[in-house]
Design a protein around this motif. Structure first.
Motif, PDB file in Angstrom:
ATOM      1  N   UNK A  42       0.859  -1.184   0.000  1.00 54.78           N
ATOM      2  CA  UNK A  42       0.000   0.000   0.000  1.00 54.78           C
ATOM      3  C   UNK A  42       0.897   1.236   0.000  1.00 54.78           C
ATOM      4  N   UNK A  43       0.389   2.313  -0.576  1.00 48.11           N
ATOM      5  CA  UNK A  43       1.106   3.590  -0.570  1.00 48.11           C
ATOM      6  C   UNK A  43       0.536   4.404   0.592  1.00 48.11           C
ATOM      7  N   UNK A  44       1.321   4.523   1.642  1.00 41.93           N
ATOM      8  CA  UNK A  44       0.815   5.154   2.861  1.00 41.93           C
ATOM      9  C   UNK A  44       0.992   6.662   2.880  1.00 41.93           C
ATOM     10  N   UNK A  45       1.929   7.171   2.099  1.00 39.64           N
ATOM     11  CA  UNK A  45       2.164   8.615   2.128  1.00 39.64           C
ATOM     12  C   UNK A  45       2.687   9.072   0.775  1.00 39.64           C
ATOM     13  N   UNK A  68       5.176  -2.770   2.270  1.00 39.70           N
ATOM     14  CA  UNK A  68       5.075  -4.036   1.556  1.00 39.70           C
ATOM     15  C   UNK A  68       4.737  -5.159   2.521  1.00 39.70           C
ATOM     16  N   UNK A  69       3.764  -5.977   2.147  1.00 46.73           N
ATOM     17  CA  UNK A  69       3.387  -7.147   2.932  1.00 46.73           C
ATOM     18  C   UNK A  69       3.974  -8.427   2.350  1.00 46.73           C
ATOM     19  N   UNK A  70       4.237  -8.444   1.068  1.00 48.28           N
ATOM     20  CA  UNK A  70       4.756  -9.626   0.392  1.00 48.28           C
ATOM     21  C   UNK A  70       6.197  -9.371  -0.059  1.00 48.28           C
ATOM     22  N   UNK A  71       6.764 -10.363  -0.743  1.00 52.56           N
ATOM     23  CA  UNK A  71       8.108 -10.219  -1.293  1.00 52.56           C
ATOM     24  C   UNK A  71       8.034  -9.454  -2.607  1.00 52.56           C
ATOM     25  N   UNK A  72       8.002  -8.144  -2.506  1.00 51.74           N
ATOM     26  CA  UNK A  72       7.922  -7.261  -3.665  1.00 51.74           C
ATOM     27  C   UNK A  72       9.151  -6.361  -3.628  1.00 51.74           C
ATOM     28  N   UNK A  73       9.788  -6.170  -4.784  1.00 50.03           N
ATOM     29  CA  UNK A  73      10.988  -5.355  -4.776  1.00 50.03           C
ATOM     30  C   UNK A  73      10.819  -4.022  -5.471  1.00 50.03           C
ATOM     31  N   UNK A  74       9.598  -3.644  -5.837  1.00 49.89           N
ATOM     32  CA  UNK A  74       9.387  -2.351  -6.456  1.00 49.89           C
ATOM     33  C   UNK A  74       7.993  -2.218  -7.032  1.00 49.89           C
ATOM     34  N   UNK A  75       7.692  -1.009  -7.464  1.00 50.00           N
ATOM     35  CA  UNK A  75       6.389  -0.717  -8.074  1.00 50.00           C
ATOM     36  C   UNK A  75       6.634   0.122  -9.308  1.00 50.00           C
ATOM     37  N   UNK A  76       5.684   0.079 -10.199  1.00 46.21           N
ATOM     38  CA  UNK A  76       5.750   0.906 -11.413  1.00 46.21           C
ATOM     39  C   UNK A  76       4.624   1.898 -11.397  1.00 46.21           C
TER      40      UNK A  76
END
Length: 76
Positions: A42-45, A68-76
């Motif tokens: 989620x984007x909190x700020x 991040x709650x899962x194994x995620x290394x970035x967003x687009x």
């Protein structure tokens, strides 16, 4: 003959009104904001600042904080 022409004219007018209403409803639905949802983060700020410089250029500074709650290394 005038009654036939009047009927055709009225039908065209009604169809044009119906088409206009349909187009307005479609446009309104396209302009509604859509929330983006994704699992795992989620984007909190969010911080966005824009400054017009003396020479007319624009300086933009953006900052975003993600949780991040899962194994995620970035967003687009």
């Amino acid at each position: 003959m005038n009654t036939l022409a009047a009927k055709v004219s009225r039908q065209r007018h009604l169809f044009a009104r119906f088409a206009s209403v349909c187009a307005l409803v479609a446009l309104a639905l396209l302009l509604l904001p859509v929330a983006a949802h994704a699992d795992g983060y989620s984007m909190t700020q969010t911080y966005i600042s824009a400054t017009v410089e003396a020479d007319g250029s624009l300086t933009v500074v953006e900052g975003r904080q993600f949780d991040f709650d899962d194994d995620i290394n970035g967003v687009f």
